[in-house]
Design a protein around this motif. Structure first.
Motif, PDB file in Angstrom:
ATOM      1  N   THR A  62      10.677  10.364 -26.811  1.00  0.00           N
ATOM      2  CA  THR A  62      10.651   9.462 -25.667  1.00  0.00           C
ATOM      3  C   THR A  62       9.954   8.164 -26.061  1.00  0.00           C
ATOM      4  N   ARG A  63      10.224   7.124 -25.292  1.00  0.00           N
ATOM      5  CA  ARG A  63       9.556   5.846 -25.507  1.00  0.00           C
ATOM      6  C   ARG A  63       8.815   5.455 -24.239  1.00  0.00           C
ATOM      7  N   SER A  64       7.732   4.739 -24.399  1.00  0.00           N
ATOM      8  CA  SER A  64       6.921   4.346 -23.251  1.00  0.00           C
ATOM      9  C   SER A  64       7.540   3.155 -22.535  1.00  0.00           C
ATOM     10  N   LEU A  65       7.626   3.258 -21.223  1.00  0.00           N
ATOM     11  CA  LEU A  65       8.040   2.131 -20.399  1.00  0.00           C
ATOM     12  C   LEU A  65       6.828   1.374 -19.858  1.00  0.00           C
ATOM     13  N   GLY A  66       5.681   2.014 -19.922  1.00  0.00           N
ATOM     14  CA  GLY A  66       4.457   1.383 -19.428  1.00  0.00           C
ATOM     15  C   GLY A  66       3.536   2.393 -18.770  1.00  0.00           C
ATOM     16  N   LEU A  67       2.271   2.076 -18.773  1.00  0.00           N
ATOM     17  CA  LEU A  67       1.246   2.909 -18.153  1.00  0.00           C
ATOM     18  C   LEU A  67       0.826   2.262 -16.838  1.00  0.00           C
ATOM     19  N   GLU A  68       0.808   3.051 -15.782  1.00  0.00           N
ATOM     20  CA  GLU A  68       0.421   2.551 -14.469  1.00  0.00           C
ATOM     21  C   GLU A  68      -1.098   2.577 -14.325  1.00  0.00           C
TER      22      GLU A  68
END
Length: 360
Positions: free
Chosen positions: A192-198
């Motif tokens: 998986t790849r990161s879309l962003g951390l909230e």
């Protein structure tokens, strides 16, 4: 130039490809009131509120207004059988709209959507690269060893802090949004790849002093108790748009509902959802996407096999905050309960236009 009377839903062609459909009960005129939003006003005139700008553009003498105010009167008129809108400002005179007309505080203008439903996401949420936390200072103790701190309290942080007098945001990590990556062979999902951390901002603190890598700070404000492990960051908190026009994307976009930050089980009207497309994919604030529920798998007993029913249109969302690879959107309408995993696409009445490169 006469007023349009209510009739069975009329459809005029904005182009050979894009029909504009007025509601059968579209009013001849409407006076903007407190509590209205651009979406709710557009929905009074159009079956597809995201065509709001297109209806204004039918009148070459008047540009689509960036702001409407309580007391403004919108009139539905026709010229040579083609519908368009005219605007009378609150004092009654018809005006030519331009960026210089009616300078008024933004708080007086009708918002694009209900701001009370999204305010916390505009003011307190950020999506960042997870790497920003790697060297970020963290809260290690409260005054007198308190486990929880609030406004006016002193807290202590460990890590590289800026000079005394600097104000920092206090953040707590939320969801780490990720998307599957398909391998080149046989389409298998390998990683998986990161879309962003909230990140959720809890408040602000000011640095008082630094002593051997430990900082003392005063909590200036807090919307939630601060505890050990929370992060201190200097993130950009300004420049967030609250005024934008409901409209469809001009390029093909297919997205997925990733989560519901509020944690509700069943997604409905005026719930906020996180979706897996952002600025890098061409999304902008104000873009409207249609929600498609995946068709159920049912058993064909006659042929002894399983079949999948067609996807069905289930609602619409409007994007109100955009990050690089992820966005927040508000559900504007829902004909059934929505769910994480539902697909989002360009509205059906514009999908063929966008796909063919035509002007929406």
């Amino acid at each position: 130039m006469g007023l349009l009377a209510a009739s069975p839903t009329p459809v005029w062609a904005l182009s050979a490809q894009e029909p504009l459909s007025l509601k059968a009960d579209a009013p001849a005129s409407y006076t903007v009131r407190e509590g209205d939003t651009l979406w709710s006003i557009a929905a009074r005139f159009l079956d597809s509120p995201w065509q709001w700008q297109a209806l204004w553009q039918r009148n070459p003498q008047v540009a689509s207004p960036r702001q409407l105010y309580p007391g403004d009167v919108i009139r539905l008129v026709a010229t040579d059988g083609a519908p368009h809108l005219a605007l009378e400002r609150g004092r009654g005179e018809t005006v030519r709209l331009s960026p210089s007309v009616r300078r008024a505080p933004a708080r007086e203008a009708v918002p694009s959507l209900p701001l009370d439903r999204i305010r916390v996401f505009l003011e307190s949420y950020q999506i960042v690269d997870p790497g920003v936390l790697a060297d970020a200072p963290t809260v290690v103790a409260g005054q007198a060893q308190r486990l929880l701190s609030g406004a006016g309290d002193t807290l202590y942080a460990h890590g590289r802090l800026p000079a005394a007098g600097t104000t920092l945001g206090i953040y707590r990590p939320g969801s780490d949004y990720r998307a599957p990556m398909s391998s080149e062979s046989e389409g298998q999902v390998s990683e998986t790849r990161s879309l962003g951390l909230e990140l959720h901002r809890l408040g602000h603190a000011r640095v008082r002093r630094n002593v051997d890598g430990v900082g003392e700070l005063k909590v200036l404000d807090a919307v939630q108790e601060i505890r050990n492990g929370d992060y201190l960051l200097a993130l950009d908190e300004g420049g967030i748009a609250t005024q934008f026009q409901p409209r469809a994307p001009e390029t093909p976009i297919m997205a997925t509902i990733l989560s519901v930050p509020d944690g509700v089980r069943f997604i409905g009207r005026h719930d906020v959802v996180a979706i897996d497309r952002g600025r890098a994919d061409g999304l902008e604030t104000g873009h409207v996407l249609q929600v498609m529920r995946q068709g159920e798998r049912v058993r064909d007993d006659v042929r002894d096999e399983w079949v999948t029913l067609p996807d069905t249109e289930a609602g619409a969302v409007m994007v109100f905050r955009v990050f690089e690879h992820l966005s927040y959107a508000l559900v504007m309408r829902a004909s059934q309960a929505l769910a994480v995993g539902d697909r989002l696409v360009v509205p059906s009445d514009l999908r063929e236009v966008v796909a063919s490169g035509g002007a929406p």
